[in-house]
Design a protein around this motif. Structure first.
Motif, mmCIF file in Angstrom:
data_model
loop_
_atom_site.group_PDB
_atom_site.id
_atom_site.type_symbol
_atom_site.label_atom_id
_atom_site.label_comp_id
_atom_site.label_asym_id
_atom_site.label_seq_id
_atom_site.Cartn_x
_atom_site.Cartn_y
_atom_site.Cartn_z
ATOM 1 N N ILE A 64 7.367 6.505 5.963
ATOM 2 C CA ILE A 64 8.156 5.276 5.881
ATOM 3 C C ILE A 64 7.233 4.054 5.848
ATOM 4 N N LEU A 65 6.240 4.033 6.728
ATOM 5 C CA LEU A 65 5.337 2.891 6.802
ATOM 6 C C LEU A 65 4.446 2.778 5.560
ATOM 7 N N SER A 66 4.226 3.896 4.870
ATOM 8 C CA SER A 66 3.385 3.849 3.667
ATOM 9 C C SER A 66 4.030 3.026 2.561
ATOM 10 N N TRP A 121 6.501 3.123 18.418
ATOM 11 C CA TRP A 121 5.945 2.685 17.146
ATOM 12 C C TRP A 121 4.536 2.088 17.277
ATOM 13 N N GLU A 122 4.045 1.974 18.462
ATOM 14 C CA GLU A 122 2.814 1.225 18.689
ATOM 15 C C GLU A 122 1.621 1.768 17.910
ATOM 16 N N ASP A 123 1.532 3.076 17.800
ATOM 17 C CA ASP A 123 0.349 3.687 17.187
ATOM 18 C C ASP A 123 0.595 4.286 15.801
ATOM 19 N N VAL A 124 1.829 4.266 15.325
ATOM 20 C CA VAL A 124 2.133 4.972 14.071
ATOM 21 C C VAL A 124 1.337 4.403 12.901
ATOM 22 N N TRP A 125 1.283 3.066 12.783
ATOM 23 C CA TRP A 125 0.616 2.448 11.626
ATOM 24 C C TRP A 125 -0.869 2.753 11.605
ATOM 25 N N LYS A 126 -1.443 3.060 12.747
ATOM 26 C CA LYS A 126 -2.899 3.223 12.852
ATOM 27 C C LYS A 126 -3.413 4.447 12.117
ATOM 28 N N SER A 134 0.844 -1.184 0.000
ATOM 29 C CA SER A 134 0.000 0.000 0.000
ATOM 30 C C SER A 134 0.872 1.223 0.000
ATOM 31 N N SER A 135 0.412 2.282 -0.660
ATOM 32 C CA SER A 135 1.211 3.490 -0.748
ATOM 33 C C SER A 135 0.438 4.673 -0.201
ATOM 34 N N SER A 136 1.144 5.762 -0.017
ATOM 35 C CA SER A 136 0.602 7.038 0.443
ATOM 36 C C SER A 136 0.359 7.041 1.939
ATOM 37 N N SER A 137 0.684 8.111 2.571
ATOM 38 C CA SER A 137 0.496 8.235 4.010
ATOM 39 C C SER A 137 -0.760 9.013 4.310
ATOM 40 N N SER A 138 -1.197 8.907 5.534
ATOM 41 C CA SER A 138 -2.432 9.564 5.955
ATOM 42 C C SER A 138 -2.231 11.057 6.063
ATOM 43 N N SER A 139 -3.280 11.795 5.735
ATOM 44 C CA SER A 139 -3.236 13.241 5.894
ATOM 45 C C SER A 139 -3.641 13.648 7.303
ATOM 46 N N SER A 140 -4.187 12.676 8.072
ATOM 47 C CA SER A 140 -4.578 12.971 9.447
ATOM 48 C C SER A 140 -3.339 13.088 10.315
ATOM 49 N N SER A 141 -3.449 13.852 11.384
ATOM 50 C CA SER A 141 -2.331 14.026 12.303
ATOM 51 C C SER A 141 -2.662 13.337 13.615
#
Length: 465
Positions: free
Chosen positions: A38-40, A57-62, A6-13
């Motif tokens: 990085i996770l994207s 790192w626990e919440d970054v992917w969410k 999957s690509s692109s990161s979230s625009s939410s902060s």
């Protein structure tokens, strides 16, 4: 849970949290936005696993904006007798990932087993990713083992208004059986609908689904009907792109679409007189290559070229146009309407022609948006014969049909001359002149005479009708 990339990161902060970080852990000291970037680059499964690295790192992917939840890769190597048990275990992990996700989703792909259609899990997933995650683009794929082709097992029985959330604008369904349209009630939010490898009880059900989605601009249908009769009616004044594949025999098909620019027919079975198209932008002979038995033996694309088309929209269309073709190159027939005096339309025509393989069976072109000639009765000379309105692609045409070619337009004359001089026309070039008024017909015939004088191998290739 096995996932695709999957690509692109979230625009939410995400909410800023303070974690104890080792002084030598420079990556974990990066801001959340960079960690999300990085996770994207990772698949959803790989991104979820990073939550085990540390509390940082626990919440970054969410907060990623794209989720791909795919159990099919595991199921493909699972014995048939274990499919249900394994799919239930994978479904629990997928549910946990959906529930733990935060923020809104740009897209979500869920690939599952038929068991999730039966036990309500699929309904719950759809509710979560649309009502809670506000997913814009949702793709649902039902995995059916090659040894099982029972339509009842993949029955998509969902609650009314399932897909009606205002945030959902694009929906793709693959591998289901539909017996009613109730899940699509009040779906004015949808702009794109793709039904791929779908079995539908009868044509009227599909008509009801499409009628409930009155804002659709892009429709892709690869469907078959359990009852191979009835009338399929598509009536939508917002529809711009329509692709039809694998429609087994029905009594009648009616398409009413005032804004339709692209009609991509892969395979349909309907008698010539029972295929009705009312679409002002599709001005070419829409059923001229339908045979008396109601079949289109090769794909046929009708494309109304428009310079008003947004680049992103055009890219989506062109990706759909080459889907399912070997090496992403089309075959079959092409009909276009284009203004060769508009550079943007010429560029689009270039891209469309480059979609084809070496042989285009029938090429039909309608020249549009005429300008008045400088002098009445003046026809184009051949001083622009060598102009290049499209690239030197390795494509040949069995037959070329020209409409509204009156001879005085230099861009059109250069285009036609180049087709002839490159010997891309194998059998004949047919130029329509019979419907012209006397003066215009005279101009066209004078232009045809000049075309006949061009140096080429096939002197007999040009004919008027």
């Amino acid at each position: 849970m096995t996932t695709c990339s999957s690509s692109s990161s979230s625009s939410s902060s995400p909410r800023k949290l303070q974690y104890p970080i080792d002084d030598n852990d420079w990556i974990s000291k990066l801001p959340d936005e960079l960690l999300q970037l990085i996770l994207s680059k990772l698949s959803t499964e790989e991104a979820v696993r990073t939550s085990l690295l540390s509390s940082r790192w626990e919440d970054v992917w969410k907060w990623r904006s794209h989720l791909v939840l795919d159990m099919n890769k595991v199921l493909e190597t699972t014995p048939d007798e274990d499919l249900h048990r394994v799919s239930v275990e994978l479904a629990r992990s997928m549910t946990k990932a959906i529930n733990n996700h935060r923020g809104h989703l740009e897209s979500c792909i869920i690939q599952h087993y038929v068991s999730q259609c039966k036990d309500g899990t699929l309904q719950s997933w759809i509710h979560s990713v649309t009502r809670l995650e506000h997913t814009k683009d949702l793709t649902l794929v039902n995995y059916i083992p090659a040894t099982r082709r029972c339509t009842g097992a993949s029955l998509l029985s969902l609650l009314p208004d399932t897909f009606s959330h205002h945030s959902l604008t694009s929906l793709s369904l693959c591998g289901y059986t539909l017996i009613g349209p109730r899940a699509f009630s009040n779906c004015k939010n949808l702009k794109t609908l793709k039904l791929i490898n779908i079995v539908i009880s009868q044509a009227s059900v599909l008509s009801g689904v499409l009628a409930a989605c009155s804002s659709l601009e892009v429709v892709v249908l690869k469907v078959n009907f359990l009852t191979p009769r009835g009338v399929l009616k598509i009536e939508n004044n917002n529809l711009k792109f329509l692709q039809l594949s694998s429609l087994n025999e029905i009594d009648r098909m009616e398409v009413y679409a005032t804004c339709l620019d692209v009609l991509d027919i892969r395979c349909i079975k309907v008698k010539k007189d029972n295929f009705i198209l009312v679409a002002p932008n599709i001005q070419v002979n829409t059923n001229v290559w339908l045979d008396d038995h109601g079949r289109i033996d090769c794909p046929h694309l009708y494309y109304h070229v428009s310079s008003y088309l947004a680049q992103e929209e055009k890219n989506i269309w062109h990706e759909l146009l080459v889907s399912d073709f070997h090496d992403m190159r089309r075959s079959g027939c092409l009909s276009v309407s284009v203004d060769l005096t508009d550079p943007e339309e010429v560029e689009i025509l270039k891209e469309v022609l480059l979609m084809w393989t070496n042989l285009l069976i029938e090429f039909e072109i309608l020249f549009k948006n005429k300008k008045s000639p400088i002098e009445e009765g003046e026809c184009s000379t051949n001083d622009r014969t060598h102009a290049k309105p499209f690239p030197n692609a390795d494509v040949c045409f069995y037959n070329v049909w020209l409409y509204n070619f009156d001879g005085w337009n230099e861009e059109e004359f250069a285009f036609v001359s180049r087709l002839l001089m490159q010997e891309t026309v194998i059998i004949k070039m047919m130029i329509e002149t019979s419907s012209f008024p006397p003066t215009k017909k005279s101009n066209a015939e004078a232009a045809v005479a000049k075309l006949m004088e061009l140096p080429k191998r096939y002197k007999h290739v040009i004919k008027c009708f």
